[in-house]
Design a protein around this motif. Structure first.
Motif, PDB file in Angstrom:
ATOM      1  N   SER A 242      29.330  47.483 -58.127  1.00  0.00           N
ATOM      2  CA  SER A 242      28.282  47.628 -57.117  1.00  0.00           C
ATOM      3  C   SER A 242      27.483  48.900 -57.370  1.00  0.00           C
ATOM      4  O   SER A 242      27.751  49.652 -58.306  1.00  0.00           O
ATOM      5  N   SER A 243      26.510  49.157 -56.485  1.00  0.00           N
ATOM      6  CA  SER A 243      25.627  50.325 -56.652  1.00  0.00           C
ATOM      7  C   SER A 243      26.052  51.499 -55.781  1.00  0.00           C
ATOM      8  O   SER A 243      25.351  52.509 -55.718  1.00  0.00           O
ATOM      9  N   ILE A 244      27.190  51.370 -55.071  1.00  0.00           N
ATOM     10  CA  ILE A 244      27.700  52.454 -54.234  1.00  0.00           C
ATOM     11  C   ILE A 244      29.157  52.720 -54.591  1.00  0.00           C
ATOM     12  O   ILE A 244      29.807  51.919 -55.262  1.00  0.00           O
ATOM     13  N   ASN A 245      29.674  53.849 -54.126  1.00  0.00           N
ATOM     14  CA  ASN A 245      31.065  54.180 -54.394  1.00  0.00           C
ATOM     15  C   ASN A 245      32.000  53.164 -53.743  1.00  0.00           C
ATOM     16  O   ASN A 245      31.730  52.663 -52.645  1.00  0.00           O
ATOM     17  N   ALA A 246      33.103  52.871 -54.402  1.00  0.00           N
ATOM     18  CA  ALA A 246      34.117  51.942 -53.906  1.00  0.00           C
ATOM     19  C   ALA A 246      35.423  52.702 -53.711  1.00  0.00           C
ATOM     20  O   ALA A 246      35.944  53.307 -54.649  1.00  0.00           O
ATOM     21  N   GLU A 247      35.951  52.674 -52.494  1.00  0.00           N
ATOM     22  CA  GLU A 247      37.211  53.354 -52.190  1.00  0.00           C
ATOM     23  C   GLU A 247      38.300  52.309 -51.988  1.00  0.00           C
ATOM     24  O   GLU A 247      38.126  51.362 -51.220  1.00  0.00           O
ATOM     25  N   PHE A 248      39.419  52.473 -52.664  1.00  0.00           N
ATOM     26  CA  PHE A 248      40.493  51.489 -52.536  1.00  0.00           C
ATOM     27  C   PHE A 248      41.853  52.152 -52.537  1.00  0.00           C
ATOM     28  O   PHE A 248      42.021  53.290 -52.996  1.00  0.00           O
ATOM     29  N   LEU A 249      42.834  51.414 -52.014  1.00  0.00           N
ATOM     30  CA  LEU A 249      44.238  51.800 -52.065  1.00  0.00           C
ATOM     31  C   LEU A 249      44.964  50.813 -52.970  1.00  0.00           C
ATOM     32  O   LEU A 249      44.706  49.613 -52.916  1.00  0.00           O
ATOM     33  N   LEU A 250      45.878  51.322 -53.773  1.00  0.00           N
ATOM     34  CA  LEU A 250      46.674  50.482 -54.654  1.00  0.00           C
ATOM     35  C   LEU A 250      48.147  50.805 -54.444  1.00  0.00           C
ATOM     36  O   LEU A 250      48.547  51.970 -54.475  1.00  0.00           O
ATOM     37  N   PHE A 251      48.946  49.752 -54.225  1.00  0.00           N
ATOM     38  CA  PHE A 251      50.384  49.890 -54.028  1.00  0.00           C
ATOM     39  C   PHE A 251      51.124  49.305 -55.215  1.00  0.00           C
ATOM     40  O   PHE A 251      50.823  48.211 -55.659  1.00  0.00           O
ATOM     41  N   ASP A 252      52.087  50.046 -55.720  1.00  0.00           N
ATOM     42  CA  ASP A 252      52.981  49.622 -56.802  1.00  0.00           C
ATOM     43  C   ASP A 252      54.357  49.567 -56.158  1.00  0.00           C
ATOM     44  O   ASP A 252      54.919  50.591 -55.753  1.00  0.00           O
ATOM     45  N   LEU A 253      54.952  48.356 -56.031  1.00  0.00           N
ATOM     46  CA  LEU A 253      56.118  48.224 -55.157  1.00  0.00           C
ATOM     47  C   LEU A 253      57.070  47.117 -55.574  1.00  0.00           C
ATOM     48  O   LEU A 253      56.766  46.304 -56.455  1.00  0.00           O
ATOM     49  N   GLU A 254      58.191  47.103 -54.918  1.00  0.00           N
ATOM     50  CA  GLU A 254      59.149  46.015 -55.026  1.00  0.00           C
ATOM     51  C   GLU A 254      59.207  45.275 -53.702  1.00  0.00           C
ATOM     52  O   GLU A 254      58.884  45.831 -52.659  1.00  0.00           O
TER      53      GLU A 254
END
Length: 254
Positions: A242-254
């Motif tokens: 996209s043309s704007i900043n993208a904020e995300f959360l990522l979980f690495d889990l069991e």
């Protein structure tokens, strides 16, 4: 992307939604009056992920919790936390407020601002130990620390360092702010993952950020995706298209 990674989108409009006037909330999994048999127990050790907006001078009154590890990622605004352990503070953007409820606590969360809504992601995780001693902590990360990087915020108590918040569960949580046309990769150390693209621009997601995950899955603001890895050390790519900043959360889990 490794061919051993399976991605299943969870679209924003498919989430549970509650509009109480003072509170507008989206539920990724079954929560309160929203129930979906497909998502009745969360995903792995993740049990609750709500994207909440609370109007000024309102909030959640004092209520009990036990056993879960509960934390809030503040997107915008201010959130006042008070609990039965004697903690009282106002949390701002960039901060994560973390409570290990353990044998039992009571707390309240209130938007003390007189004009601005508070926007935050609340997450509950089932710990791998029961009857833990209740505890509380807050840490702050700047936008710069997340810019075009995978910034580790929360990690398993057995492997975390002083810069992260320790959790009693096989889980790592990262945050990132990707600029347009930037991409980043993550190598999973556990068999599951979940990604959530924050609704920074509001409810009109057509004008919000977009990311491409893997080779061809597009997520809009509010969307998430389940990630299943057949092999450990599987590589996963995220690109801001996209043309704007993208904020995300990522979980690495069991």
């Amino acid at each position: 992307m490794s061919s051993t990674v399976k991605i299943t989108p969870r679209r924003s409009q498919e989430r549970g939604h509650a509009d109480h006037g003072w509170l507008k909330s989206f539920h990724t999994w079954s929560f309160a009056s929203y129930y979906d048999s497909r998502f009745d127990k969360g995903f792995g050790c993740l049990r609750v992920m709500n994207e909440d907006r609370v109007q000024p001078t309102t909030g959640f009154g004092t209520h009990p919790h036990s056993e879960y590890e509960i934390f809030s990622y503040i997107v915008d605004g201010e959130l006042q936390h008070k609990d039965s352990m004697g903690n009282k503070e106002i949390i701002h953007r960039g901060e994560v407020q973390f409570t290990s409820a353990g044998t039992g606590i009571q707390h309240s969360e209130y938007n003390v601002n007189k004009s601005l809504w508070v926007h935050f992601i609340q997450i509950w995780v089932k710990p791998n130990q029961s009857k833990l001693k209740p505890s509380y902590t807050t840490k702050h990360w700047s936008d710069e620390e997340k810019l075009n990087k995978m910034c580790l915020l929360i990690d398993d108590v057995d492997s975390c360092n002083v810069k992260t918040i320790a959790i009693h569960a096989p889980l790592s949580m990262f945050a990132s702010i990707l600029q347009p046309n930037k991409s980043i990769k993550h190598v999973f150390k556990r068999p599951k993952g979940y990604i959530h693209l924050v609704m920074r621009t509001g409810y009109d997601v057509k004008n919000g950020a977009e990311i491409r995950i893997g080779q061809n899955v597009i997520l809009h603001e509010g969307d998430g995706a389940f990630i299943n890895c057949d092999e450990l050390n599987s590589e996963f790519s995220i690109e801001n298209i996209s043309s704007i900043n993208a904020e995300f959360l990522l979980f690495d889990l069991e």
